[in-house]
Design a protein around this motif. Structure first.
Motif, PDB file in Angstrom:
ATOM      1  N   GLN A 192      -3.575   3.042  -6.271  1.00  0.00           N
ATOM      2  CA  GLN A 192      -3.236   4.507  -5.243  1.00  0.00           C
ATOM      3  C   GLN A 192      -2.480   5.390  -6.190  1.00  0.00           C
ATOM      4  O   GLN A 192      -2.095   6.760  -5.897  1.00  0.00           O
ATOM      5  CB  GLN A 192      -2.804   3.963  -3.682  1.00  0.00           C
ATOM      6  CG  GLN A 192      -3.728   3.241  -2.943  1.00  0.00           C
ATOM      7  CD  GLN A 192      -3.229   2.609  -1.647  1.00  0.00           C
ATOM      8  OE1 GLN A 192      -2.400   3.784  -1.081  1.00  0.00           O
ATOM      9  NE2 GLN A 192      -3.160   1.746  -1.596  1.00  0.00           N
ATOM     10  N   ASP A 220     -10.637   6.574   7.446  1.00  0.00           N
ATOM     11  CA  ASP A 220     -10.138   5.584   6.413  1.00  0.00           C
ATOM     12  C   ASP A 220     -10.476   3.571   6.184  1.00  0.00           C
ATOM     13  O   ASP A 220      -9.899   3.643   4.981  1.00  0.00           O
ATOM     14  CB  ASP A 220      -8.597   5.539   7.451  1.00  0.00           C
ATOM     15  CG  ASP A 220      -8.509   4.930   8.691  1.00  0.00           C
ATOM     16  OD1 ASP A 220      -9.974   4.738   9.489  1.00  0.00           O
ATOM     17  OD2 ASP A 220      -7.708   3.528   9.344  1.00  0.00           O
ATOM     18  N   ALA A 221     -10.954   3.557   7.625  1.00  0.00           N
ATOM     19  CA  ALA A 221     -11.961   2.126   7.185  1.00  0.00           C
ATOM     20  C   ALA A 221     -12.818   1.965   5.983  1.00  0.00           C
ATOM     21  O   ALA A 221     -12.454   1.383   4.748  1.00  0.00           O
ATOM     22  CB  ALA A 221     -12.223   1.920   7.990  1.00  0.00           C
ATOM     23  N   SER A 232       0.713  -1.121   0.075  1.00  0.00           N
ATOM     24  CA  SER A 232      -0.525   0.127   0.025  1.00  0.00           C
ATOM     25  C   SER A 232       1.188   0.801   0.013  1.00  0.00           C
ATOM     26  O   SER A 232       2.193   0.812  -0.180  1.00  0.00           O
ATOM     27  CB  SER A 232      -0.671   0.086   1.284  1.00  0.00           C
ATOM     28  OG  SER A 232      -1.999   1.173   1.365  1.00  0.00           O
ATOM     29  N   ASP A 262     -12.661   0.389   2.289  1.00  0.00           N
ATOM     30  CA  ASP A 262     -13.263  -0.508   1.782  1.00  0.00           C
ATOM     31  C   ASP A 262     -14.031  -0.429   0.504  1.00  0.00           C
ATOM     32  O   ASP A 262     -14.396  -0.979  -0.541  1.00  0.00           O
ATOM     33  CB  ASP A 262     -15.366  -0.079   3.002  1.00  0.00           C
ATOM     34  CG  ASP A 262     -14.603  -1.517   4.228  1.00  0.00           C
ATOM     35  OD1 ASP A 262     -13.803  -1.934   3.606  1.00  0.00           O
ATOM     36  OD2 ASP A 262     -15.426  -0.819   5.056  1.00  0.00           O
ATOM     37  N   THR A 267     -17.809   3.319  11.419  1.00  0.00           N
ATOM     38  CA  THR A 267     -16.448   2.622  11.479  1.00  0.00           C
ATOM     39  C   THR A 267     -15.275   4.516  11.622  1.00  0.00           C
ATOM     40  O   THR A 267     -16.162   5.262  11.734  1.00  0.00           O
ATOM     41  CB  THR A 267     -16.010   1.775  10.531  1.00  0.00           C
ATOM     42  OG1 THR A 267     -14.683   1.431  10.686  1.00  0.00           O
ATOM     43  CG2 THR A 267     -17.094   2.483   9.548  1.00  0.00           C
ATOM     44  N   THR A 268     -14.353   4.166  11.406  1.00  0.00           N
ATOM     45  CA  THR A 268     -13.810   5.155  10.553  1.00  0.00           C
ATOM     46  C   THR A 268     -13.750   5.361   8.747  1.00  0.00           C
ATOM     47  O   THR A 268     -13.605   4.539   8.468  1.00  0.00           O
ATOM     48  CB  THR A 268     -12.038   5.485  11.123  1.00  0.00           C
ATOM     49  OG1 THR A 268     -11.528   3.619  10.968  1.00  0.00           O
ATOM     50  CG2 THR A 268     -12.509   5.371  12.911  1.00  0.00           C
ATOM     51  N   ARG A 302     -12.548   1.827  -1.777  1.00  0.00           N
ATOM     52  CA  ARG A 302     -10.781   0.525  -2.999  1.00  0.00           C
ATOM     53  C   ARG A 302     -10.920  -0.380  -3.104  1.00  0.00           C
ATOM     54  O   ARG A 302     -11.325  -0.771  -4.253  1.00  0.00           O
ATOM     55  CB  ARG A 302      -9.710   1.429  -2.097  1.00  0.00           C
ATOM     56  CG  ARG A 302      -9.134   2.598  -3.046  1.00  0.00           C
ATOM     57  CD  ARG A 302      -7.330   2.653  -2.643  1.00  0.00           C
ATOM     58  NE  ARG A 302      -7.493   4.170  -1.894  1.00  0.00           N
ATOM     59  CZ  ARG A 302      -6.407   4.235  -1.077  1.00  0.00           C
ATOM     60  NH1 ARG A 302      -6.308   3.384  -0.341  1.00  0.00           N
ATOM     61  NH2 ARG A 302      -6.517   5.918  -0.744  1.00  0.00           N
ATOM     62  N   TYR A 303     -11.233  -1.443  -2.523  1.00  0.00           N
ATOM     63  CA  TYR A 303     -11.963  -2.680  -2.874  1.00  0.00           C
ATOM     64  C   TYR A 303     -12.712  -2.760  -3.117  1.00  0.00           C
ATOM     65  O   TYR A 303     -13.380  -3.762  -4.346  1.00  0.00           O
ATOM     66  CB  TYR A 303     -11.714  -3.461  -1.359  1.00  0.00           C
ATOM     67  CG  TYR A 303      -9.995  -3.936  -0.963  1.00  0.00           C
ATOM     68  CD1 TYR A 303      -9.243  -4.799  -2.414  1.00  0.00           C
ATOM     69  CD2 TYR A 303     -10.060  -3.463  -0.305  1.00  0.00           C
ATOM     70  CE1 TYR A 303      -7.890  -5.411  -2.345  1.00  0.00           C
ATOM     71  CE2 TYR A 303      -7.884  -3.889   0.184  1.00  0.00           C
ATOM     72  CZ  TYR A 303      -7.812  -4.745  -1.300  1.00  0.00           C
ATOM     73  OH  TYR A 303      -6.333  -5.841  -0.930  1.00  0.00           O
ATOM     74  N   TYR A 341      -4.794  -2.793  -5.554  1.00  0.00           N
ATOM     75  CA  TYR A 341      -5.110  -1.703  -4.076  1.00  0.00           C
ATOM     76  C   TYR A 341      -3.808  -0.927  -4.484  1.00  0.00           C
ATOM     77  O   TYR A 341      -4.192   0.522  -4.308  1.00  0.00           O
ATOM     78  CB  TYR A 341      -5.209  -2.862  -3.347  1.00  0.00           C
ATOM     79  CG  TYR A 341      -5.838  -1.814  -1.980  1.00  0.00           C
ATOM     80  CD1 TYR A 341      -6.559  -1.983  -1.521  1.00  0.00           C
ATOM     81  CD2 TYR A 341      -4.426  -1.645  -0.503  1.00  0.00           C
ATOM     82  CE1 TYR A 341      -7.138  -1.101  -0.684  1.00  0.00           C
ATOM     83  CE2 TYR A 341      -5.215  -0.060   0.123  1.00  0.00           C
ATOM     84  CZ  TYR A 341      -5.840  -0.540  -0.084  1.00  0.00           C
ATOM     85  OH  TYR A 341      -6.363   0.467   1.415  1.00  0.00           O
ATOM     86  N   THR A 375       0.464   3.800   2.123  1.00  0.00           N
ATOM     87  CA  THR A 375       0.170   4.229   3.341  1.00  0.00           C
ATOM     88  C   THR A 375       2.331   5.184   4.482  1.00  0.00           C
ATOM     89  O   THR A 375       2.885   5.313   3.343  1.00  0.00           O
ATOM     90  CB  THR A 375      -0.056   3.935   4.638  1.00  0.00           C
ATOM     91  OG1 THR A 375       1.183   2.658   4.493  1.00  0.00           O
ATOM     92  CG2 THR A 375      -1.238   3.257   4.357  1.00  0.00           C
ATOM     93  N   GLU A 412      -7.806   9.625   5.601  1.00  0.00           N
ATOM     94  CA  GLU A 412      -6.540   8.679   6.238  1.00  0.00           C
ATOM     95  C   GLU A 412      -5.491   9.155   7.034  1.00  0.00           C
ATOM     96  O   GLU A 412      -5.135   7.894   7.620  1.00  0.00           O
ATOM     97  CB  GLU A 412      -6.207   8.201   5.043  1.00  0.00           C
ATOM     98  CG  GLU A 412      -6.670   7.479   4.066  1.00  0.00           C
ATOM     99  CD  GLU A 412      -5.890   6.927   2.767  1.00  0.00           C
ATOM    100  OE1 GLU A 412      -6.530   5.377   2.195  1.00  0.00           O
ATOM    101  OE2 GLU A 412      -4.816   7.450   2.710  1.00  0.00           O
TER     102      GLU A 412
END
Lengths: 729, 76
Positions: free
Chosen positions: A105, A254-255, A64, A259, A251-252, A261-262, A101, A66, A215
């Motif tokens: 990005q 960034d989650a 990823s 999700d 949830t947050t 993106r996937y 994934y 990050t 994020e």
């Protein structure tokens, strides 16, 4: 016609075959460098295609983008700061969804992308088909099918790179993904504000900055704090966003971003890109693992593999090591013969040739060890070792991957901390890696083994095997305990998440193993060679200067002449040859006594004397003091320095029986003193070659910490052992 | 039946319901594709029963029980 130049970055997730493709494209002509300040290697290579020079830089493999690991930060910064014309993204086509994934990005940053769908042979075998044309259409990105290990697809890939570079002319166009009804409105608002204030826009796309804020990306937010007051406003908007997502879906942000993106990738693949195959079916590797990671067979097999690696490295490696040592001995002889006696000769022979020779002697071991390690890693076995050992190592703040470096360093006596420390590279968790690097030198390396064998023969003649076994157990004990202590103090922090891919078994290419091994070994030779040369010269000087004053030397000369005269009168009729032999025999004790006096007189001896009041606390005899100083150069020097200190002249470290007898007879070596020296030998400052290796892997700050920390720790433990034993005995 | 991933047995299949981990661990888990809706099968456990190995999205993933605690699944 002048060559047009294209800058391309090679990216991909770990185990995607990126290195194999990079090697195939650059033909092994790549140059290894370092990113400034960190130990991630930077590989660069060149590919020529009808009038174009394509300069390739290999990014570290990451899942990823990050900013949690240095690999990810490096990959991201190369893209953002060096602004390559094209980014090649190698994809493990057997795990297409997860691989895309990362690709998505890159597209969000806006870099012109070419996808290399690797492992297409495995895809075919698994009964799955991938429609590359469809994938290319849907993503709007060129897609090339490859099988890197056979070199298939590399020319097509590079042709696409040239075409894309010509089409885009360095112009970047970030894609806009939707992150759902909760986040999209806030994102738009944030992006607008960022654009208005030109906040970080010299480096980044506004919407990308907004996504990174949501994020919670620490690197971007830190840069934002320095860039201006808008950061406060943006952070407030993030908190607002979190309130909404907490309320609506618990949830947050960034989650949700991950999700969606996937979700985007998944939606794309469902439009007929993939057909056939069963993603949940155990593959061939999973079936092998039923044996390889089996409850009982797994650990047994692992022990077997470790033992074999060890055996091969140190048995097979002994031959070339011997040749190199012979070569340096020959050089030393040449030096003794052709350089006139004096400082220059002594410096060249003992200092330079001796010091550099000691280092070069390790290279065959490193070469063999790394070749096997690279092979096992590329094969996928190291991931299984980590998987099996993680539970145990975690207790001590280490990682499953720490096992290999510890064993290599001498977890089985006879190893060497230099390849051990270097092999800690396989650890992707920075804190666990550091703790491993700092404690691995406690293990009983081959050089310490020679010293222990000598000491054990002297003091525990009745049960040498048992004594050695206890030494090894003590080494493991200290490694694990100190790791735990380090992880509670100087390298504290949560254990890095383990979440790890267990890659399918893949037979590595011979060429890949060769190239990776050679890169490591060459760096070792270059870097170690320079620093160690300097330290060798210093060690030589410390053991040589100041020299005995002339009157003392004259006194020894007079003794020698007296012996000469005596021998001549005792053997009046002897032939010259016989006389010479008798003479040199008779003079040996005098020369040895002179060497002992010279060593005591030299700076090293004086330091040992100055330290005596301190080391008395731990009960060291003075000879041990000076030998331990000398052993910083290389631990086997302990034996030879002890020999000089006991006026014994040359002693072969491999066969130091006579020295052992001398030590056993010396009353200064009481049981508490012996145990104290045993413990100190185990724990004190690593040899200089290891220190250089630590500096190379973790930086000079940690290398110096290792020097000072090990010294202090060893001393404290020795003092405790000395006084503790005295109370009992 | 909804349960924590830690409780699953080898060869059991399931679908991810939610991932409650945040910060670095949350990112690592999600980056590997453990997002709601993902189907997987437990294919093994290490000799000391931790970590656990999963088969999903065409690859094999391992994670510690302490990480699996943050993942709730709908087990088949």
């Amino acid at each position: 016609m002048p060559q047009a130049s294209i800058k391309a970055a090679m990216s991909g997730q770990p185990n995607c075959g990126k290195s194999t493709m990079f090697n195939a494209i650059t033909g092994g002509s790549a140059r290894v460098g370092n990113y400034p300040g960190i130990t991630v290697d930077r590989l660069e290579g060149l590919y020529r295609l009808n009038g174009y020079d394509i300069h390739l830089v290999d990014l570290p493999g990451t899942y990823s983008l990050t900013s949690y690991s240095m690999e990810e930060v490096v990959a991201r910064n190369v893209i953002v700061d060096e602004h390559p014309d094209v980014v090649i993204n190698m994809i493990d086509a057997t795990a297409l969804e997860r691989s895309l994934y990362l690709a998505v990005q890159f597209m969000e940053i806006g870099a012109p992308l070419v996808l290399g769908l690797n492992m297409m042979d495995e895809v075919k075998r698994s009964g799955m088909t991938i429609d590359t044309t469809k994938l290319s259409e849907l993503l709007g990105v060129p897609v090339v099918a490859c099988t890197a290990r056979l070199g298939q697809g590399k020319d097509e890939l590079m042709a696409e790179v040239v075409r894309l570079a010509k089409d885009t002319k360095g112009h970047w166009k970030p894609i806009r993904l939707s992150y759902g009804p909760d986040l999209d409105p806030i994102l738009d608002k944030m992006a607008r504000r960022i654009e208005e204030e030109r906040f970080l826009t010299d480096r980044h796309d506004p919407r990308w900055v907004a996504v990174k804020y949501l994020e919670g990306d620490e690197q971007v937010m830190q840069a934002g704090k320095n860039a201006g007051p808008l950061s406060v406003e943006l952070e407030a908007m993030c908190r607002e966003a979190e309130k909404i997502t907490r309320h609506n879906s618990n949830t947050t942000p960034d989650a949700i971003i991950a999700d969606w993106r996937y979700g985007f990738i998944n939606g794309l693949l469902k439009q007929g890109v993939i057909s056939g195959g069963d993603e949940l079916r155990r593959n061939f590797s999973d079936n092998i693992d039923r044996v390889v990671t089996h409850k009982v067979l797994g650990p047994l097999l692992m022990l077997g593999v470790l033992w074999l690696m060890f055996y091969v490295t140190f048995t097979l490696g002994a031959y070339p090591q011997g040749w190199i040592e012979d070569g340096f001995n020959y050089l030393a002889e040449l030096g003794t013969t052709y350089i006139p006696e004096g400082y220059i000769q002594s410096l060249t022979v003992s200092g330079i040739i001796g010091g550099v020779g000691a280092v070069m002697g390790f290279t065959p071991l490193i070469l063999i060890m790394f070749a096997m390690l690279v092979f096992l890693e590329d094969l996928g076995y190291m991931a299984r070792v980590a998987y099996m050992m993680d539970k145990v190592m975690r207790v001590f703040g280490l990682h499953g991957m720490s096992v290999m470096p510890l064993i290599m360093s001498g977890g089985i006596p006879g190893g060497c901390a230099v390849p051990g420390v270097m092999s800690a590279r396989t650890l992707r968790s920075p804190r666990e890696r550091l703790a491993t690097i700092l404690t691995a030198p406690f293990m009983v390396c081959g050089a310490k083994t020679t010293a222990y064998l000598m000491l054990v023969a002297a003091f525990f003649p009745s049960d040498p095997t048992g004594a050695m076994f206890l030494v090894v157990l003590a080494a493991w004990f200290f490694v694990l305990v100190v790791s735990r202590l380090l992880r509670w103090t100087v390298v504290k922090g949560e254990s890095t998440p383990f979440v790890m891919e267990i890659p399918p078994y893949r037979l590595p290419t011979f060429r890949g193993v060769l190239i990776h091994t050679w890169e490591r070994v060459w760096q070792y030779i270059k870097k170690a060679g320079t620093v160690i040369l300097a330290v060798s010269i210093v060690m030589w000087a410390v053991m040589t200067f100041p020299e005995l004053p002339e009157d003392k030397v004259a006194a020894y000369d007079a003794q020698r002449q007296a012996v000469e005269a005596q021998v001549k009168t005792e053997h009046p009729g002897a032939a010259d040859e016989e006389l010479d032999k008798l003479l040199s025999e008779a003079q040996v004790p005098i020369t040895d006594a002179q060497n002992e006096a010279a060593l005591q007189y030299a700076l090293g001896g004086r330091i040992a004397a100055v330290l005596k009041p301190v080391t008395d606390l731990a009960g060291f005899p003075w000879q041990a003091n000076i030998a331990l100083i000398g052993a910083f150069a290389a631990k086997e020097v302990f034996v030879s320095t002890m020999a000089t200190a006991y006026s014994m002249g040359e002693v072969d470290p491999e066969d130091a029986g006579s020295l052992s007898d001398r030590l056993a007879a010396d009353p200064a070596w009481s049981l508490p003193a012996v145990l104290s020296v045993f413990v100190f030998m185990l724990l004190y400052t690593p040899c200089m070659v290891t220190v250089v290796a630590i500096a190379r892997e973790a930086g000079w700050k940690w290398a110096l910490f290792s020097v000072g920390g090990s010294m202090a720790f060893a001393f404290v433990v020795s003092v405790l052992v000395y006084h503790g034993t005295k109370l009992v005995v | 039946m909804v349960m924590s991933m830690r409780k699953m047995t080898v060869n059991q299949r399931g679908q991810i319901r939610s991932v409650t981990a945040s910060g670095e661990m949350g990112r690592r888990i999600r980056d590997m594709g453990l997002v709601p809706g993902t189907e997987f099968m437990v294919v093994g456990r290490a000799p000391l029963l931790d970590p656990v190995a999963l088969r999903m999205k065409g690859f094999t993933l391992s994670l510690r029980n302490s990480e699996a605690d943050f993942i709730s699944v709908e087990a088949n």
